[in-house]
Design a protein around this motif. Structure first.
Motif, short mmCIF file in Angstrom:
data_model
loop_
_atom_site.label_atom_id
_atom_site.label_comp_id
_atom_site.label_asym_id
_atom_site.label_seq_id
_atom_site.Cartn_x
_atom_site.Cartn_y
_atom_site.Cartn_z
N MET A 168 1.45 -14.55 -4.49
CA MET A 168 0.07 -14.27 -4.88
C MET A 168 -0.61 -13.36 -3.86
O MET A 168 -1.37 -12.44 -4.23
N GLU A 169 -0.32 -13.55 -2.59
CA GLU A 169 -0.89 -12.69 -1.55
C GLU A 169 -0.33 -11.27 -1.65
O GLU A 169 -1.04 -10.29 -1.43
N VAL A 170 0.96 -11.17 -1.98
CA VAL A 170 1.57 -9.85 -2.17
C VAL A 170 0.91 -9.13 -3.34
O VAL A 170 0.58 -7.93 -3.24
N LEU A 171 0.71 -9.83 -4.44
CA LEU A 171 0.12 -9.20 -5.63
C LEU A 171 -1.34 -8.81 -5.41
O LEU A 171 -1.78 -7.75 -5.88
N THR A 172 -2.11 -9.67 -4.73
CA THR A 172 -3.51 -9.31 -4.46
C THR A 172 -3.58 -8.12 -3.49
O THR A 172 -4.44 -7.26 -3.62
N ALA A 173 -2.65 -8.08 -2.53
CA ALA A 173 -2.59 -6.93 -1.62
C ALA A 173 -2.22 -5.66 -2.39
O ALA A 173 -2.76 -4.57 -2.11
N PHE A 174 -1.32 -5.80 -3.37
CA PHE A 174 -0.93 -4.68 -4.21
C PHE A 174 -2.14 -4.13 -4.97
O PHE A 174 -2.33 -2.92 -5.07
N VAL A 175 -2.99 -5.05 -5.48
CA VAL A 175 -4.19 -4.64 -6.20
C VAL A 175 -5.17 -3.95 -5.25
O VAL A 175 -5.74 -2.89 -5.57
N ARG A 176 -5.37 -4.54 -4.07
CA ARG A 176 -6.32 -3.95 -3.11
C ARG A 176 -5.88 -2.55 -2.66
O ARG A 176 -6.70 -1.65 -2.49
N GLU A 177 -4.57 -2.38 -2.47
CA GLU A 177 -4.07 -1.11 -1.98
C GLU A 177 -4.07 -0.03 -3.06
O GLU A 177 -4.27 1.15 -2.77
N ASN A 178 -3.82 -0.44 -4.29
CA ASN A 178 -3.66 0.54 -5.37
C ASN A 178 -4.89 0.69 -6.27
O ASN A 178 -4.91 1.58 -7.12
N ALA A 179 -5.87 -0.21 -6.10
CA ALA A 179 -7.11 -0.08 -6.88
C ALA A 179 -8.31 -0.34 -5.98
O ALA A 179 -9.15 -1.20 -6.26
N PRO A 180 -8.41 0.45 -4.90
CA PRO A 180 -9.56 0.24 -3.99
C PRO A 180 -10.84 0.83 -4.57
O PRO A 180 -10.78 1.74 -5.42
N LEU A 181 -11.95 0.31 -4.14
CA LEU A 181 -13.24 0.85 -4.57
C LEU A 181 -13.63 1.95 -3.60
O LEU A 181 -14.03 1.70 -2.46
N LYS A 182 -13.47 3.20 -4.03
CA LYS A 182 -13.72 4.35 -3.16
C LYS A 182 -15.18 4.79 -3.24
O LYS A 182 -15.81 4.72 -4.29
N GLU A 183 -15.68 5.27 -2.10
CA GLU A 183 -17.08 5.67 -2.03
C GLU A 183 -17.39 6.80 -3.01
O GLU A 183 -18.42 6.80 -3.66
N GLU A 184 -16.47 7.76 -3.13
CA GLU A 184 -16.74 8.89 -4.02
C GLU A 184 -16.78 8.46 -5.48
O GLU A 184 -17.47 9.06 -6.31
#
Length: 406
Positions: A168-184
């Motif tokens: 679960m930690e791997v998958l949540t990290a995968f989401v954070r890394e690949n779908a980050p909320l970017k300022e632009e």
């Protein structure tokens, strides 16, 4: 053991036959011998008649028979002792066999434990290899291969309890890394939708076996772009979704109890029948959100933007709505009993048949008498100084009558 029993049986048969044969031979021999009692020798010159001779012979034979009885008793006792000896020997042999059997059973149990341990080690090795391979798949540039890695991790999480939370930690990290909320992207009016592999990871996370979650651990999905994500019926209890973008997400019947949604963008999502009990929604944007029949009991909505939100029959009992923006919100039949609406903006809010008993509406902005005339209230409801208490509400010290007119 069977051979010893058969040998003892044969020995007893031979002993019995031998004893009978000896008895017959002795009896016949005695009848042929001149056995005369000792007292007859004192008068040996006397001529015996036939009757006297037979009587003396009978008496002599009787004496010898008695002696033979003693001998037979001795033989019988010896046979009994011999039998007892063999019985004891047999019992000892059986005890030895039982001890040997127990030792064999213990050895078999030890072997079984060793085999189980080896099987577990082999399984752990196999799971480790599967886990390593799945992680490699997640790093692929091909989305189909990444999907394979996600579903492989899901299968491992089901097979191995001790690896469940790690996955679960791997998958949540995968989401954070690949779908980050970017300022632009935040500056844009419309953020990009989440890709298929991110949605797949979220589905696995939301449908996991929560009984395998460790205590005091929560999912970390903060600062992620989950625009339009399908999280219907997902279990995100206690999840960290701080500053996450959930604009247009489908969260109906989702479990967000005690989740951290502070400053999250929840503009326009479907939160109908969602469980937001004790959730932190402070400064969250819930503009035009669908919160029909949602449970917001005990939630923190400090300075939350609920402009135009649909809170039809929502449970807002005890909710902290201090300085929240409820402009144009639909609170038809909502339960606001004991809620804190201090300084909240209620301009144009629909409070028809809403339960405001014990609610704090002091310094509420843009609240008009016509809005609360059809609501439920009581003497404990605190109103702004410029708003008159409806006549049908209970006056201080008066009789309870909180039923709103239709």
């Amino acid at each position: 053991m069977r051979d010893e029993t058969e040998g003892l049986k044969n020995w007893l048969i031979i002993l019995s036959l031998t004893f009978i044969a000896i008895g017959v031979i002795v009896f016949l021999g005695l009848w042929q011998l001149d056995v005369v009692p000792v007292e007859h020798f004192n008068n040996s010159s006397k001529i015996l008649t036939t009757k006297e001779f037979i009587e003396l012979k009978r008496q002599g034979i009787s004496s010898v028979v008695e002696a033979l009885k003693i001998v037979a008793t001795t033989f019988g006792g010896a046979a009994i002792l011999f039998n007892v000896f063999y019985a004891a020997k047999r019992a000892k042999a059986m005890d030895d066999s039982a001890i040997a059997a127990n030792k064999s059973a213990d050895a078999a149990l030890d072997n079984a434990k060793a085999a189980l341990k080896n099987a577990e080690a082999a399984q752990d090795k196999q799971i480790t290899e599967r886990f390593t391979k799945a992680i490699e798949l997640l790093g692929s540039a091909n989305i189909s291969i990444r999907l394979g890695g996600i579903y492989a991790l899901e299968r491992i999480a089901k097979d191995s309890k001790k690896d469940h939370w790690t996955i679960m930690e791997v998958l949540t990290a995968f989401v954070r890394e690949n779908a980050p909320l970017k300022e632009e992207e935040i500056q844009q009016e419309k953020l990009p939708k989440i890709p298929t592999d991110i949605q797949a990871a979220l589905t696995v996370i939301g449908q996991r076996d929560v009984d395998k979650d460790p205590e005091y651990q929560g999912l970390n999905l903060q600062y992620t772009n989950l625009d339009g994500a399908d999280l219907r019926d997902a279990n995100l209890q206690g999840a960290n979704l701080r500053d996450a973008n959930l604009q247009g997400a489908y969260l109906s019947e989702a479990n967000l109890q005690e989740a951290d949604l502070s400053q999250a963008n929840l503009q326009g999502p479907d939160l109908s029948q969602a469980n937001l009990q004790e959730a932190d929604l402070s400064q969250a944007n819930l503009q035009e959100a669908n919160l029909i029949d949602a449970n917001l009991q005990g939630a923190n909505l400090f300075e939350a933007n609920l402009q135009g939100a649909n809170l039809f029959e929502a449970n807002l009992q005890g909710v902290f709505l201090c300085r929240a923006n409820l402009q144009g919100a639909n609170l038809f039949g909502a339960n606001l009993q004991g809620a804190n609406l201090f300084g909240a903006n209620l301009q144009g809010a629909n409070l028809f048949r809403a339960n405001l008993q014990g609610a704090n509406l002091s310094e509420a902005e843009n609240l008009e008498l016509k809005q609360i005339e059809t609501a439920f209230g009581d003497s404990a409801t605190v109103l702004p100084d410029d708003v008159e208490r409806p006549a049908h509400w209970t006056q201080a010290g008066g009789e309870t009558n909180a039923i709103a007119p239709i």
